[in-house]
Design a protein around this motif. Structure first.
Motif, short mmCIF file in Angstrom:
data_model
loop_
_atom_site.label_atom_id
_atom_site.label_comp_id
_atom_site.label_asym_id
_atom_site.label_seq_id
_atom_site.Cartn_x
_atom_site.Cartn_y
_atom_site.Cartn_z
N PHE A 253 0.82 -1.21 0.00
CA PHE A 253 0.00 0.00 0.00
C PHE A 253 0.85 1.26 0.00
CE2 PHE A 253 -2.79 -3.26 1.52
CZ PHE A 253 -4.07 -2.89 1.13
N ALA A 254 2.17 1.12 0.05
CA ALA A 254 3.06 2.26 0.19
C ALA A 254 3.62 2.71 -1.15
CB ALA A 254 4.21 1.90 1.13
N ASP A 255 3.72 4.02 -1.32
CA ASP A 255 4.35 4.57 -2.52
C ASP A 255 5.87 4.49 -2.43
OD1 ASP A 255 1.98 5.36 -3.89
OD2 ASP A 255 1.80 7.08 -2.54
N VAL A 256 6.37 4.60 -1.20
CA VAL A 256 7.81 4.56 -0.98
C VAL A 256 8.08 3.58 0.16
CG1 VAL A 256 8.19 6.92 -1.79
CG2 VAL A 256 7.67 6.53 0.61
N PRO A 257 9.30 3.07 0.28
CA PRO A 257 9.61 2.14 1.37
C PRO A 257 9.37 2.76 2.74
CG PRO A 257 11.33 2.11 -0.31
CD PRO A 257 10.44 3.27 -0.64
N GLY A 258 8.98 1.91 3.70
CA GLY A 258 8.78 2.37 5.07
C GLY A 258 7.32 2.30 5.48
N PRO A 259 7.06 2.64 6.73
CA PRO A 259 5.69 2.57 7.25
C PRO A 259 4.78 3.62 6.61
CG PRO A 259 7.14 3.58 8.87
CD PRO A 259 8.02 3.08 7.77
N VAL A 260 3.48 3.32 6.64
CA VAL A 260 2.47 4.27 6.16
C VAL A 260 1.47 4.49 7.29
CG1 VAL A 260 2.71 3.58 3.76
CG2 VAL A 260 1.03 2.42 5.20
N GLY A 261 0.69 5.54 7.19
CA GLY A 261 -0.38 5.78 8.15
C GLY A 261 -1.50 4.77 7.94
N LEU A 262 -2.15 4.36 9.01
CA LEU A 262 -3.19 3.33 8.93
C LEU A 262 -4.27 3.68 7.92
CD1 LEU A 262 -4.36 0.68 10.06
CD2 LEU A 262 -5.45 2.02 11.87
N GLN A 263 -4.64 4.96 7.80
CA GLN A 263 -5.68 5.34 6.85
C GLN A 263 -5.31 4.96 5.42
OE1 GLN A 263 -8.91 6.75 7.36
NE2 GLN A 263 -8.95 6.09 5.23
N GLN A 264 -4.01 4.85 5.13
CA GLN A 264 -3.58 4.54 3.77
C GLN A 264 -3.82 3.09 3.37
OE1 GLN A 264 0.33 7.17 4.32
NE2 GLN A 264 0.17 6.42 2.23
N VAL A 265 -4.27 2.25 4.31
CA VAL A 265 -4.61 0.88 3.94
C VAL A 265 -6.11 0.62 4.09
CG1 VAL A 265 -2.34 0.12 4.70
CG2 VAL A 265 -4.28 -0.17 6.23
N ILE A 266 -6.88 1.65 4.42
CA ILE A 266 -8.30 1.50 4.69
C ILE A 266 -9.12 2.11 3.55
CG2 ILE A 266 -10.20 2.11 6.25
CD1 ILE A 266 -8.16 0.09 7.38
N GLY A 267 -10.18 1.42 3.14
CA GLY A 267 -11.10 1.97 2.16
C GLY A 267 -10.90 1.40 0.77
N SER A 268 -11.93 1.52 -0.04
CA SER A 268 -11.89 0.96 -1.39
C SER A 268 -10.86 1.66 -2.27
CB SER A 268 -13.28 1.04 -2.02
OG SER A 268 -13.78 2.37 -1.97
N ALA A 269 -10.70 2.97 -2.07
CA ALA A 269 -9.72 3.70 -2.88
C ALA A 269 -8.31 3.21 -2.61
CB ALA A 269 -9.83 5.19 -2.61
N ALA A 270 -8.00 2.92 -1.34
CA ALA A 270 -6.67 2.42 -0.99
C ALA A 270 -6.44 1.04 -1.61
CB ALA A 270 -6.52 2.35 0.53
N LEU A 271 -7.46 0.18 -1.58
CA LEU A 271 -7.33 -1.15 -2.19
C LEU A 271 -7.14 -1.04 -3.70
CD1 LEU A 271 -9.91 -3.52 -0.44
CD2 LEU A 271 -7.43 -3.83 -0.58
N GLU A 272 -7.90 -0.16 -4.33
CA GLU A 272 -7.77 0.00 -5.79
C GLU A 272 -6.39 0.53 -6.16
OE1 GLU A 272 -9.72 -0.89 -8.15
OE2 GLU A 272 -11.57 -1.40 -7.07
N ALA A 273 -5.90 1.48 -5.38
CA ALA A 273 -4.57 2.04 -5.66
C ALA A 273 -3.49 0.98 -5.48
CB ALA A 273 -4.31 3.23 -4.75
N ALA A 274 -3.61 0.17 -4.42
CA ALA A 274 -2.63 -0.90 -4.20
C ALA A 274 -2.71 -1.93 -5.30
CB ALA A 274 -2.88 -1.54 -2.84
N ALA A 275 -3.92 -2.23 -5.77
CA ALA A 275 -4.08 -3.20 -6.86
C ALA A 275 -3.44 -2.69 -8.15
CB ALA A 275 -5.56 -3.49 -7.07
N THR A 276 -3.65 -1.42 -8.44
CA THR A 276 -3.05 -0.83 -9.64
C THR A 276 -1.53 -0.84 -9.55
OG1 THR A 276 -4.98 0.60 -9.94
CG2 THR A 276 -2.94 1.27 -11.03
N ARG A 277 -1.02 -0.55 -8.36
CA ARG A 277 0.42 -0.46 -8.16
C ARG A 277 1.09 -1.84 -8.25
NH1 ARG A 277 0.22 1.22 -3.39
NH2 ARG A 277 -0.08 3.40 -3.93
N THR A 278 0.44 -2.86 -7.73
CA THR A 278 1.08 -4.17 -7.59
C THR A 278 0.64 -5.21 -8.63
OG1 THR A 278 -0.65 -4.96 -6.08
CG2 THR A 278 1.25 -3.81 -5.10
N GLY A 279 -0.51 -4.99 -9.26
CA GLY A 279 -1.03 -5.97 -10.21
C GLY A 279 -1.91 -7.03 -9.56
N PHE A 280 -2.04 -7.00 -8.24
CA PHE A 280 -2.96 -7.92 -7.56
C PHE A 280 -4.39 -7.39 -7.67
CE2 PHE A 280 1.01 -8.70 -5.13
CZ PHE A 280 1.13 -10.07 -5.37
N ALA A 281 -5.36 -8.30 -7.64
CA ALA A 281 -6.76 -7.89 -7.61
C ALA A 281 -7.08 -7.28 -6.24
CB ALA A 281 -7.67 -9.08 -7.88
#
Length: 376
Positions: A253-281
């Motif tokens: 869920f991170a754009d750069v290495p290291g920890p992220v704030g909890l909000q950055q892994v919560i919600g449909s937008a965060a999941l969609e962004a992570a999916a786009t970034r990683t190729g996972f559904a």
């Protein structure tokens, strides 16, 4: 004479006045006779009789002679119940994407509810549109007398003025309480929604002990936490706190290495962004497992510091994993440093948690002190 329209802070607590105690016993155990109330409320017969008389005069409670047991010995005892059919409250939960509108009786039971899309655009116009929709719903129940309106909403809520800052919706100083109160002609309470959810567990769910401490977590499109201590939801004078920034390790869920704030892994937008970034559904176990682990570790970090008796969780981020709450619990257990085991408890309201939050805000002042609330 009833209370005048205006903004009144929600009372997110278990009522302790004699009237509140008697009202709660009727609400939770009716139909109930006066002698049973004396026993269950731990009050004198004289006190119970005074409170019952006042509640009857206010129309909050009604006698039900039709329920008298004709086969009993001695003088018949007339049961008491809430005025279920005559009184109601109007409630609204404003979410980032949809808003839930509800009508409830004084037991907290929803009589009707439906969802509408949360309007975008200018705050005043959006709130006015939602208030108008709630007023239209109230109009369908013209046979009932409405006592109160309640709004549960995310963001930063000033409970005294009923104004709301909601960054996701782009609201700043939105006069939610003033608009809803004026549109419905009712006193209105406005409350931060996670605090309201915690209050629903405390006030509407009788299985929870008022004397225990609990930590309530909600994670859907946003993440939030509330505390309940000694029968009362903690409401800081400066507004609700935040757990959105709590650092978690979630590399997908991170754009750069290291920890992220909890909000950055919560919600449909965060999941969609992570999916786009990683190729996972978005529904892949890789992403859902990582989100579950981040949630469990964050709850453990805060939980170790507070050490509550109970931790209650609600929201799609907890419910949508194919293995349910198990992976969050496993991550919580692994990250916890205190010696005693603590089970994460799902909300008792399931998919209706937002509805329960809105209803408890609308009824909370009445529950806390019914006679004072209606005195205006």
């Amino acid at each position: 004479m009833g209370p005048s329209a205006g903004v009144v802070p929600a009372a997110l607590r278990v009522g302790t006045s004699p009237a509140a105690v008697v009202f709660a016993r009727v609400r939770g155990g009716g139909p109930v006779t006066r002698d049973v109330l004396v026993e269950s409320a731990n009050l004198s017969a004289a006190t119970v009789n005074r409170q019952v008389h006042a509640l009857l005069e206010a129309g909050l409670v009604v006698e039900r002679p039709d329920l008298v047991d004709g086969g009993g010995i001695g003088r018949p005892k007339v049961p008491l119940t809430l005025n279920h059919d005559g009184l109601a409250v109007a409630a609204m939960h404003i979410g980032a994407r949809r808003t839930l509108l509800a009508i409830a009786d004084l037991s907290g039971r929803t009589v009707h509810s439906h969802a509408v899309r949360t309007p975008t655009g200018a705050a005043d116009a959006a709130v006015a549109e939602l208030a108008g929709a709630l007023a239209e719903l109230v109009g369908r129940f013209s046979g009932r007398r409405f006592l109160w309106a309640g709004v549960a909403v995310g963001g930063d809520v000033d409970e005294t003025t009923g104004t709301v800052d909601h960054p996701i919706l782009g609201w700043r100083g939105a006069p939610v309480g003033a608009i809803v109160g004026a549109t419905l002609g009712l006193p209105v309470s406005v409350c931060e929604h996670v605090q309201a959810m915690a209050a629903a567990e405390l006030v509407l769910a009788p299985s929870l002990s008022a004397g225990r401490s609990s930590m309530y977590w909600y994670a859907r499109e946003t993440v939030g936490m509330a505390l309940t201590l000694d029968g009362q939801v903690h409401v800081p004078s400066t507004g609700a706190g935040t757990v959105a920034h709590v650092p978690v390790q979630a590399p997908h869920f991170a754009d750069v290495p290291g920890p992220v704030g909890l909000q950055q892994v919560i919600g449909s937008a965060a999941l969609e962004a992570a999916a786009t970034r990683t190729g996972f559904a978005p529904s892949s176990s890789t992403l859902l497992d990582e989100r579950a682990r981040a949630l469990g570790e964050a709850i453990a970090a805060i939980g170790d510091a507070i050490n509550p008796d109970t931790i209650i969780v609600a929201g799609d981020a907890f419910a949508d994993h194919p293995r349910g709450l198990a992976p969050v619990q496993a991550a919580f257990d692994a990250a916890r440093h205190l010696p005693h085991r603590l089970e994460l408890t799902p909300t008792q309201f399931g998919l209706s948690v937002q509805e329960a939050a809105a209803v408890v805000v609308a009824a909370s002042v009445i529950y806390a002190d019914p006679l004072l609330a209606l005195a205006g």
